[in-house]
Design a protein around this motif. Structure first.
Motif, PDB file in Angstrom:
ATOM      1  N   ILE A  58       0.840  -1.198   0.000  1.00  0.00           N
ATOM      2  CA  ILE A  58       0.000   0.000   0.000  1.00  0.00           C
ATOM      3  C   ILE A  58       0.878   1.253   0.000  1.00  0.00           C
ATOM      4  O   ILE A  58       0.641   2.211  -0.751  1.00  0.00           O
ATOM      5  N   LEU A  59       1.911   1.240   0.838  1.00  0.00           N
ATOM      6  CA  LEU A  59       2.829   2.370   0.914  1.00  0.00           C
ATOM      7  C   LEU A  59       3.577   2.552  -0.403  1.00  0.00           C
ATOM      8  O   LEU A  59       3.718   3.680  -0.910  1.00  0.00           O
ATOM      9  N   ARG A  62       1.520   4.258  -3.143  1.00  0.00           N
ATOM     10  CA  ARG A  62       1.357   5.699  -2.951  1.00  0.00           C
ATOM     11  C   ARG A  62       2.660   6.455  -3.212  1.00  0.00           C
ATOM     12  O   ARG A  62       2.664   7.540  -3.807  1.00  0.00           O
ATOM     13  N   ALA A 282       2.872  10.026   2.299  1.00  0.00           N
ATOM     14  CA  ALA A 282       2.115   8.917   1.718  1.00  0.00           C
ATOM     15  C   ALA A 282       1.142   8.328   2.729  1.00  0.00           C
ATOM     16  O   ALA A 282      -0.001   7.988   2.393  1.00  0.00           O
ATOM     17  N   LEU A 283       1.576   8.221   3.990  1.00  0.00           N
ATOM     18  CA  LEU A 283       0.732   7.611   5.026  1.00  0.00           C
ATOM     19  C   LEU A 283      -0.443   8.505   5.413  1.00  0.00           C
ATOM     20  O   LEU A 283      -1.495   8.006   5.817  1.00  0.00           O
ATOM     21  N   GLU A 287      -6.451   8.204   0.885  1.00  0.00           N
ATOM     22  CA  GLU A 287      -6.567   6.911   0.201  1.00  0.00           C
ATOM     23  C   GLU A 287      -5.744   5.839   0.905  1.00  0.00           C
ATOM     24  O   GLU A 287      -6.159   4.677   0.992  1.00  0.00           O
ATOM     25  N   THR A 288      -4.561   6.217   1.425  1.00  0.00           N
ATOM     26  CA  THR A 288      -3.724   5.263   2.142  1.00  0.00           C
ATOM     27  C   THR A 288      -4.419   4.809   3.415  1.00  0.00           C
ATOM     28  O   THR A 288      -4.453   3.615   3.734  1.00  0.00           O
ATOM     29  N   ARG A 289      -4.961   5.751   4.160  1.00  0.00           N
ATOM     30  CA  ARG A 289      -5.638   5.405   5.413  1.00  0.00           C
ATOM     31  C   ARG A 289      -6.838   4.488   5.154  1.00  0.00           C
ATOM     32  O   ARG A 289      -7.113   3.569   5.931  1.00  0.00           O
ATOM     33  N   ARG A 291      -7.092   2.341   2.748  1.00  0.00           N
ATOM     34  CA  ARG A 291      -6.584   1.011   2.395  1.00  0.00           C
ATOM     35  C   ARG A 291      -5.989   0.284   3.609  1.00  0.00           C
ATOM     36  O   ARG A 291      -5.986  -0.946   3.653  1.00  0.00           O
TER      37      ARG A 291
END
Length: 330
Positions: A58-59, A62, A282-283, A287-289, A291
């Protein structure tokens, strides 16, 4: 007119040589300004499909979107994560090889194994990137409804209870031992080959307790196959707000499955800072959160300068648990 001979004489006067006119390496701050200029490898010391691997992917997705450079996940599993750690310890300290590891390897394994690297000197911490709470569960058919009731049952005369151990020296194993120590309870350690069979053994009442990362047990808690009695976060977790913490029930057990980014020792500080800034951006992306949420993972914010004290405290904590509980790898 300056001839080659006169130039050589001038250089000699300055204790220089013609060879010193070769291009100099760019200073660290300049290296960081354009970082990354090529693909970055994220080494995950676990097999594909696990929660750490999922967080890394995921990271990576992004980071690639943010930088326009490739961030490639490289799974190097084995020996409780130490194979992947060893490969990064040997890598070039330029920021292009980053370890995505967990506390079970950087804070627990050093006190259980002979390592092929110096855990205190081989790495520089970029910082924590995510964490997952652990949940104490019992079979859904068990009569106990609270942690106090379970502890009382485990202490009752003639009680023969066992707990599921998904891997000696893992964070879930040591968290279980920490809880037993805090509760003054002794239970039989039953080993399983991984988290999935350990969870299944609890569902079928082969064992009476398991402490496991939230993502691995929440669906079974929701279906009623497992009953959650406590969560290991300091405060109630947004991933499971109805589950009380150990601490609010009188047991000083606060543990998380921490996921951190590390680089080889000697990586220039400006490059480490640049990596930290990229990771944090990125974190924090919505969208990252989103996912991370199905993994019950929460993004962490930690600066590189905070890593050393955190890492030292975690190592001291788990070294003491391992010694006091006389835990050894068979």
């Amino acid at each position: 007119m300056i001839t080659r001979r006169s130039l050589g004489g001038l250089l000699a006067l300055g204790s220089l040589s013609l060879g010193s006119l070769a291009p100099l390496a760019a200073p660290a701050w300049a290296q960081a300004e354009g970082f990354p200029e090529r693909n970055v490898t994220l080494v995950v010391p676990w097999p594909p499909g696990g929660s750490t691997d999922a967080v890394a992917r995921i990271l990576a997705a992004r980071l690639q979107q943010d930088t326009g450079r490739g961030f490639v996940v490289d799974n190097r599993a084995g020996a409780n994560g130490t194979i992947g750690f060893a490969s990064v310890a040997r890598a070039r300290p330029d920021g292009y090889t980053v370890l995505i590891g967990t506390g079970s390897t950087y804070a627990m394994a050093p006190h259980l194994y002979q390592l092929p690297y110096d855990n205190d000197r081989a790495f520089t911490g970029v910082g924590l990137i995510a964490s997952q709470p652990l949940i104490l569960c019992i079979p859904g058919t068990a009569p106990q409804r609270t942690l106090a009731e379970f502890v009382a049952a485990a202490k009752a005369p003639g009680a023969r209870m066992a707990y599921a151990n998904a891997g000696t020296g893992s964070s879930t194993h040591l968290a279980t031992e920490l809880f037993l120590q805090a509760a003054g309870v002794e239970m039989t350690d039953v080993g399983y080959r991984g988290g999935a069979p350990a969870v299944q053994g609890t569902v079928t009442n082969e064992v009476q307790l398991i402490i496991q990362a939230a993502a691995g047990v929440l669906p079974l808690i929701q279906s009623g196959e497992l009953r959650a009695l406590a969560i290991s976060s300091a405060e109630r977790s947004p991933v499971a707000p109805t589950i009380p913490t150990f601490r609010e029930q009188g047991f000083d057990v606060v543990v998380a499955e921490h996921i951190a980014a590390l680089v080889p020792a000697g990586t220039p500080a400006p490059v480490v800072a640049r990596l930290n800034a990229l990771f944090q951006a990125a974190l924090q992306a919505p969208e990252t959160r989103e996912r991370l949420a199905p993994l019950a993972a929460v993004a962490e914010t930690q600066r590189p300068e905070e890593w050393a004290a955190y890492n030292a405290a975690e190592n001291a904590r788990w070294r003491d648990v391992i010694r006091s509980r006389n835990i050894r790898v068979q």
